[in-house]
Structures are given as C-alpha cells and as structure tokens.
Design a protein around this motif. Sequence first.
Motif, mmCIF file in Angstrom:
data_model
loop_
_atom_site.group_PDB
_atom_site.id
_atom_site.type_symbol
_atom_site.label_atom_id
_atom_site.label_comp_id
_atom_site.label_asym_id
_atom_site.label_seq_id
_atom_site.Cartn_x
_atom_site.Cartn_y
_atom_site.Cartn_z
ATOM 1 N N TYR A 105 0.805 -1.313 0.012
ATOM 2 C CA TYR A 105 -0.150 0.050 -0.090
ATOM 3 C C TYR A 105 0.934 1.180 0.131
ATOM 4 O O TYR A 105 0.506 2.194 -0.851
ATOM 5 C CB TYR A 105 -1.059 0.064 1.344
ATOM 6 N N LEU A 165 -6.586 -5.460 -5.736
ATOM 7 C CA LEU A 165 -7.606 -4.522 -4.791
ATOM 8 C C LEU A 165 -8.615 -4.001 -6.082
ATOM 9 O O LEU A 165 -9.751 -3.803 -5.838
ATOM 10 C CB LEU A 165 -6.826 -3.593 -4.280
ATOM 11 N N LEU A 179 -14.344 -1.622 2.163
ATOM 12 C CA LEU A 179 -13.847 -0.732 3.204
ATOM 13 C C LEU A 179 -14.168 -1.350 4.523
ATOM 14 O O LEU A 179 -13.294 -1.288 5.285
ATOM 15 C CB LEU A 179 -14.288 0.758 3.132
ATOM 16 N N ALA A 182 -12.021 -4.470 5.249
ATOM 17 C CA ALA A 182 -10.782 -3.833 5.519
ATOM 18 C C ALA A 182 -10.906 -3.437 7.081
ATOM 19 O O ALA A 182 -9.916 -3.696 8.039
ATOM 20 C CB ALA A 182 -10.264 -2.781 4.763
ATOM 21 N N PHE A 221 -5.586 -7.113 2.956
ATOM 22 C CA PHE A 221 -5.711 -6.067 3.990
ATOM 23 C C PHE A 221 -5.079 -5.969 5.140
ATOM 24 O O PHE A 221 -5.304 -5.346 5.937
ATOM 25 C CB PHE A 221 -7.345 -6.153 4.327
ATOM 26 N N ILE A 224 -3.659 -3.021 6.957
ATOM 27 C CA ILE A 224 -4.021 -1.746 6.292
ATOM 28 C C ILE A 224 -5.413 -1.087 6.989
ATOM 29 O O ILE A 224 -6.335 -1.748 7.075
ATOM 30 C CB ILE A 224 -4.352 -1.753 4.857
ATOM 31 N N SER A 226 -8.816 1.190 6.978
ATOM 32 C CA SER A 226 -9.841 1.742 5.854
ATOM 33 C C SER A 226 -9.565 2.983 5.524
ATOM 34 O O SER A 226 -9.585 3.602 4.486
ATOM 35 C CB SER A 226 -11.255 1.279 6.284
ATOM 36 N N GLU A 228 -6.886 4.442 5.438
ATOM 37 C CA GLU A 228 -5.894 4.770 4.570
ATOM 38 C C GLU A 228 -6.176 4.336 3.052
ATOM 39 O O GLU A 228 -5.680 4.958 1.939
ATOM 40 C CB GLU A 228 -4.517 3.792 5.040
ATOM 41 N N LEU A 229 -6.965 3.334 3.079
ATOM 42 C CA LEU A 229 -7.551 2.621 1.686
ATOM 43 C C LEU A 229 -8.434 3.773 1.083
ATOM 44 O O LEU A 229 -8.262 3.914 -0.173
ATOM 45 C CB LEU A 229 -8.130 1.227 2.042
ATOM 46 N N TYR A 233 -9.124 5.553 -3.630
ATOM 47 C CA TYR A 233 -10.324 5.338 -4.297
ATOM 48 C C TYR A 233 -10.350 6.612 -5.433
ATOM 49 O O TYR A 233 -10.872 6.469 -6.460
ATOM 50 C CB TYR A 233 -11.616 5.457 -3.407
#
Length: 263
Positions: A105, A165, A179, A182, A221, A224, A226, A228-229, A233
């Motif tokens: 990531y 992903l 999300l 995650a 995941f 990590i 969510s 951060e994720l 997007y």
Amino acid sequence: MITSERIDRMTGPFVFIGLVAIPLVYHLHFGCRPARPGVRPWEMQNTITGLDQFQHWETYNSPRKGQQTRVEYVARAGSSLSMMQRRIKKRLLDTAAVPAPLLSYYLVTLGCYLVDQISVSEVEDMFYFVTGKQLRSMRVITERGVGQSSAFLLWREAKDWVTRLTQYITRTRRAQDVLDTADRMFAQYVEQCRAASSSNDPDSDVRIAQKMLAEENGPLFVGIRSSELKPLYKYLGYMMGNTVGRSDGNYLKELAASFIEVI
C-alpha cells in the motif's frame, strides 16, 4: 487557479505526483484545467514548485537499451513532507517487520503515476527520499515467514496488490463493502496483537500476521486501515490506466467522483 491548498488536496495521500499526471488529476478534483491552454508543462511545474510546501524532484527510470530517461515530479516539502515522513515511519519503520499488504500500500501511495509505467528504480529513489532507507532492507511478513526481498520483487508484489484490489472493487461494484471488510480485518488484527502483548513474545505479532495472511482477503488487507485505503479510491481510475477495461474504468471514474464529493 493554482494554490497551495488546491495542490495539497489534489496530491492527496501521495508524497510525489508525476508532472504528466497533474492536468488529469487536477481536472478530476476541480473540473477544470490547472492552467490555460498553451501553457507548457515546465511553466506549470515552476508555478507549483514555487508554492509553499512543494518542490521539484526528479529521478531516472530503469535503463532501456542502454539509456536512462529523466522523470519529473512535484514533491511535498517542508512541514507537509515531514508529516508524511512521520506517518510512514510510524507505520513501516517503527516495527521489526511489516505485513506485505501494508508495505505494498505504501509503495503504491508514494507517488501518483500510471502503475504500469513507473520503474522500480523510481520507486526505490522515492522510498529512500522519504525514509532514508533502502527498500531491499525492509523485513516483510508473508505467509511463508519473515524475510527481505529485492526491490524488484517488492515492487512487483505491490503492483500485483493494487491490481487485485482494483479487481475486487470493480468485480463487486460495492466499494463501501470493501472498506468494511478492511475495517473488520484491521480490528481483528489489532485485537489479537493486543491480546498477545502480555505474553512477552516478541514474535507474536509476526505469527498473527502470518495466520491472517492465509485467510480470505488477508493478502489484500492485513495491517491496512480503511481510512488509509479510502483516499486511494479517488486515484485508481487514473493510476490503473489501460490495465482495466472500459466498463471497469468508467466505474472507477464514477467511484473517484463520488469520494471526492463525500470526503
């Protein structure tokens, strides 16, 4: 109008943004061009790098047919860069070993660029600039155990991670559910690590991560958040480029627009 606030918002979770990416990403965020037609890239770059908290940065991609090509970026500077460095240090460097998905990531979010066009040498230079460490020195947790790998293998795994992903998101067409997954996995990871902390076993976190990496969605995941994720997007549609089909690409553009509006 190009301002520090707009460039900061446009740059999102990244330390670097490729010069060629700026017009498209700027338009994605603000619905307009960052400069009037006819303005040359170096003029726009001079304007941005003249702003507070930004600087010019360049490196060279891997040799092709005996030649290197210079690649130019706008990079964070000053307190903006220091904030990013502290965050990366806390998440990657303040532990004995890092789960493979988390390292992937952070490699992907070092810079905003087309994933299939950036070379490993660029990624290595970015990583060293931000952390002061060689990428190959990182101790990484995988299902097989803990070890070090070449920068080439780590970047290949990072590209594979962001591809999987993206496929997961476009297949389900339910980005929020991704999300939520995650979130659940990260909460489970933290809970188990806290429970094991009283055992005085320095390797307990490693074993927990290894076990979770073998679970469904673990390779995507583990480690990590969510939070951060979610910022990623906004950029997947640009970063994945032509590696996704038209339908998936359109969905990623819609996804980016919806998260830019919400967040």
